[in-house]
Design a protein around this motif. Structure first.
Motif, PDB file in Angstrom:
ATOM      1  N   UNK A   1       0.828  -1.210   0.000  1.00 39.60           N
ATOM      2  CA  UNK A   1       0.000   0.000   0.000  1.00 39.60           C
ATOM      3  C   UNK A   1       0.859   1.256   0.000  1.00 39.60           C
ATOM      4  N   UNK A   2       2.052   1.167   0.577  1.00 35.96           N
ATOM      5  CA  UNK A   2       2.937   2.326   0.628  1.00 35.96           C
ATOM      6  C   UNK A   2       3.695   2.530  -0.669  1.00 35.96           C
ATOM      7  N   UNK A   3       3.953   1.466  -1.387  1.00 35.87           N
ATOM      8  CA  UNK A   3       4.751   1.556  -2.611  1.00 35.87           C
ATOM      9  C   UNK A   3       3.893   1.410  -3.865  1.00 35.87           C
ATOM     10  N   UNK A   4       3.196   0.302  -3.995  1.00 35.75           N
ATOM     11  CA  UNK A   4       2.511  -0.033  -5.242  1.00 35.75           C
ATOM     12  C   UNK A   4       1.280   0.838  -5.475  1.00 35.75           C
ATOM     13  N   UNK A   5       0.375   0.871  -4.518  1.00 36.09           N
ATOM     14  CA  UNK A   5      -0.883   1.608  -4.705  1.00 36.09           C
ATOM     15  C   UNK A   5      -0.617   3.100  -4.847  1.00 36.09           C
ATOM     16  N   UNK A   6       0.286   3.615  -4.053  1.00 36.56           N
ATOM     17  CA  UNK A   6       0.595   5.048  -4.102  1.00 36.56           C
ATOM     18  C   UNK A   6       1.160   5.436  -5.473  1.00 36.56           C
ATOM     19  N   UNK A   7       2.047   4.618  -6.024  1.00 36.95           N
ATOM     20  CA  UNK A   7       2.678   4.975  -7.304  1.00 36.95           C
ATOM     21  C   UNK A   7       1.741   4.753  -8.490  1.00 36.95           C
ATOM     22  N   UNK A   8       0.867   3.759  -8.415  1.00 28.96           N
ATOM     23  CA  UNK A   8      -0.119   3.583  -9.484  1.00 28.96           C
ATOM     24  C   UNK A   8      -1.081   4.769  -9.532  1.00 28.96           C
ATOM     25  N   UNK A   9      -1.468   5.259  -8.370  1.00 30.17           N
ATOM     26  CA  UNK A   9      -2.308   6.463  -8.330  1.00 30.17           C
ATOM     27  C   UNK A   9      -1.587   7.632  -8.985  1.00 30.17           C
ATOM     28  N   UNK A  10      -0.279   7.730  -8.742  1.00 30.85           N
ATOM     29  CA  UNK A  10       0.512   8.810  -9.339  1.00 30.85           C
ATOM     30  C   UNK A  10       0.557   8.676 -10.861  1.00 30.85           C
ATOM     31  N   UNK A  11       0.737   7.462 -11.359  1.00 30.78           N
ATOM     32  CA  UNK A  11       0.762   7.249 -12.809  1.00 30.78           C
ATOM     33  C   UNK A  11      -0.554   7.660 -13.461  1.00 30.78           C
ATOM     34  N   UNK A  12      -1.654   7.306 -12.808  1.00 33.02           N
ATOM     35  CA  UNK A  12      -2.958   7.658 -13.365  1.00 33.02           C
ATOM     36  C   UNK A  12      -3.200   9.169 -13.304  1.00 33.02           C
ATOM     37  N   UNK A  13      -2.783   9.767 -12.209  1.00 38.24           N
ATOM     38  CA  UNK A  13      -3.047  11.196 -11.997  1.00 38.24           C
ATOM     39  C   UNK A  13      -2.104  12.084 -12.800  1.00 38.24           C
ATOM     40  N   UNK A  14      -0.801  11.792 -12.760  1.00 36.41           N
ATOM     41  CA  UNK A  14       0.186  12.687 -13.355  1.00 36.41           C
ATOM     42  C   UNK A  14       0.547  12.322 -14.798  1.00 36.41           C
ATOM     43  N   UNK A  15       0.415  11.046 -15.163  1.00 37.85           N
ATOM     44  CA  UNK A  15       0.773  10.602 -16.505  1.00 37.85           C
ATOM     45  C   UNK A  15      -0.443  10.190 -17.337  1.00 37.85           C
ATOM     46  N   UNK A  16      -1.599  10.331 -16.727  1.00 39.95           N
ATOM     47  CA  UNK A  16      -2.857   9.986 -17.422  1.00 39.95           C
ATOM     48  C   UNK A  16      -2.829   8.562 -17.965  1.00 39.95           C
ATOM     49  N   UNK A  17      -2.196   7.656 -17.210  1.00 39.26           N
ATOM     50  CA  UNK A  17      -2.077   6.264 -17.644  1.00 39.26           C
ATOM     51  C   UNK A  17      -3.398   5.525 -17.476  1.00 39.26           C
ATOM     52  N   UNK A  18      -3.810   4.873 -18.556  1.00 42.44           N
ATOM     53  CA  UNK A  18      -5.037   4.080 -18.540  1.00 42.44           C
ATOM     54  C   UNK A  18      -4.783   2.628 -18.939  1.00 42.44           C
ATOM     55  N   UNK A  19      -3.710   2.387 -19.672  1.00 42.46           N
ATOM     56  CA  UNK A  19      -3.346   1.015 -20.049  1.00 42.46           C
ATOM     57  C   UNK A  19      -1.961   0.700 -19.492  1.00 42.46           C
ATOM     58  N   UNK A  20      -1.803  -0.533 -19.014  1.00 40.10           N
ATOM     59  CA  UNK A  20      -0.592  -0.905 -18.298  1.00 40.10           C
ATOM     60  C   UNK A  20      -0.084  -2.265 -18.758  1.00 40.10           C
TER      61      UNK A  20
END
Length: 413
Positions: A168-187
């Motif tokens: 939760x400290x590493x994976x979930x936090x960084x995925x949220x960042x990718x979606x928010x800051x990089x507009x990532x929708x496909x992974x």
């Protein structure tokens, strides 16, 4: 794994805060050394002058590229503790064993350290596979392991203090960042083939699909030590994901990222975030081969705070100016200091007493800035994302506003 600690009393969960002024040498007169009979009632390897601890990492094999820094950091911490008077007036002696990147070997060495050497604590492991191999032995023999690596969570043991991040400290936090800051929708998810990458990516897929409402367009795993990634790179280029999420570990990282660059997959063209590359791995990979990619860690050598500046100076003074410090290296450095704090708070080396004393302990002088031990034996810490620079260092581009409470059993994952 039970989430309840039968041996942790309510009183232990309400203990006060303890701060350790490390990176300094105490020159004042030490208090009287307590008698061995009062601080060692469980036949650990403790004498009037010395206390013996185990160090169990891979100094050979494919994981040595990642674990060498942990070995160095733990030795640095122990040297500093000894210079400051030791623990309960006793100097720490290290019994070092090589897990050799082989999980049965880790188990064998853990048995030796706990049953023959009777060490007071073990600082060690890196992969989740090695931790899982030694855990039954640590628990059966009621020993204590300080485990320094970011990992998948879904575990809690009375006999382990986890000094790295959980998911939760590493994976979930960084995925949220990718979606928010990089507009990532496909992974596209890729990792080495063992428990940590597979479990981590299972958590990542769940979060991507259920929380972010994104899509996983590919998921691949390769054996530890694998050096051939051409087919994978072609698949990823065809899928053109918004973000590649990587959990490739050990020596495989060198081949993976060099082949990525050779195929034209660079930070200028593709967003990639890794959960497993630190400054240690970049020594072998080369910063120029990962420049522009991102890594999710709680610590980077480039952190500009007084604690870290002192730590980096001390590390380089001991291991050379070309030495680098990664996330797991720093987390490993915390282990001996957290153990010292708990032992001295308990007034005992006995594992049950050290365990009871651990929740609530904090280090205000940790290189990463500040940490504290939760009742679940994980650390409260910040989440950070760094962008790889050509010189092998990271530029921090994101830092959580505050400490993230560890949650090794996140609901729904």
């Amino acid at each position: 794994m039970s989430q309840n600690f039968a041996s942790i009393s309510k009183k232990a969960l309400l203990v006060g805060v303890l701060s350790i002024p490390f990176l300094c040498v105490i020159t004042t007169t030490q208090a009287a050394v307590p008698a061995t009979a009062t601080v060692n009632k469980t036949k650990l390897n403790v004498t009037d002058k010395f206390v013996y601890v185990g160090q169990l990492h891979s100094s050979t094999g494919t994981m040595a590229i990642s674990e060498t820094g942990s070995i160095q950091a733990e030795k640095l911490a122990i040297d500093q503790i000894n210079q400051s008077g030791g623990v309960l007036g006793r100097q720490i002696k290290i019994i070092q064993e090589d897990g050799a990147s082989d999980w049965p070997t880790f188990a064998e060495k853990a048995r030796k350290l706990t049953e023959k050497d009777k060490v007071a604590a073990i600082f060690g492991c890196w992969t989740s596979a090695s931790r899982k191999a030694v855990l039954p032995i640590i628990e059966r023999n009621n020993s204590l392991l300080y485990y320094p690596t970011f990992y998948e969570g879904l575990e809690q043991s009375k006999n382990v203090i986890y000094t790295g991040q959980e998911a939760t400290q590493q994976v979930l936090e960084s995925l949220n960042w990718l979606a928010r800051e990089k507009n990532a929708k496909t992974f596209y998810l890729v990792g080495s083939d063992y428990i940590w990458p597979r479990t981590t990516m299972k958590i990542a897929r769940t979060h991507i699909e259920k929380v972010l409402k994104g899509k996983v367009v590919g998921e691949e795993y390769y054996p530890l030590g694998n050096t051939q990634f051409g087919s994978l790179i072609n698949k990823m280029k065809l899928k053109r994901p918004d973000a590649i999420v990587a959990a490739v570990v050990g020596g495989s990282n060198v081949s993976f990222y060099k082949q990525m660059k050779a195929a034209g997959v660079t930070g200028a063209k593709q967003t990639l975030l890794t959960f497993s590359v630190t400054e240690d791995e970049l020594l072998g990979i080369g910063g120029e081969n990962m420049a522009g990619f991102y890594s999710s860690m709680k610590y980077f050598q480039s952190l500009n705070n007084p604690n870290n500046i002192k730590f980096v100076q001390a590390f380089k003074a001991k291991y050379g100016q070309k030495a680098v410090i990664g996330d797991v290296t720093q987390a490993a450095y915390l282990g001996p200091w957290l153990w010292k704090a708990a032992v001295e708070k308990a007034g005992s080396f006995d594992v049950n007493n050290v365990v009871k004393a651990s929740p609530g302990i904090e280090l205000k002088t940790a290189p990463e800035g500040y940490v504290k031990i939760d009742a679940n034996h994980h650390l409260w810490s910040k989440s950070r994302i760094g962008q790889v620079q050509p010189n092998g260092q990271f530029k921090v581009v994101y830092e959580s506003k505050g400490l993230i409470k560890p949650n090794p059993f996140p609901k729904g994952y």
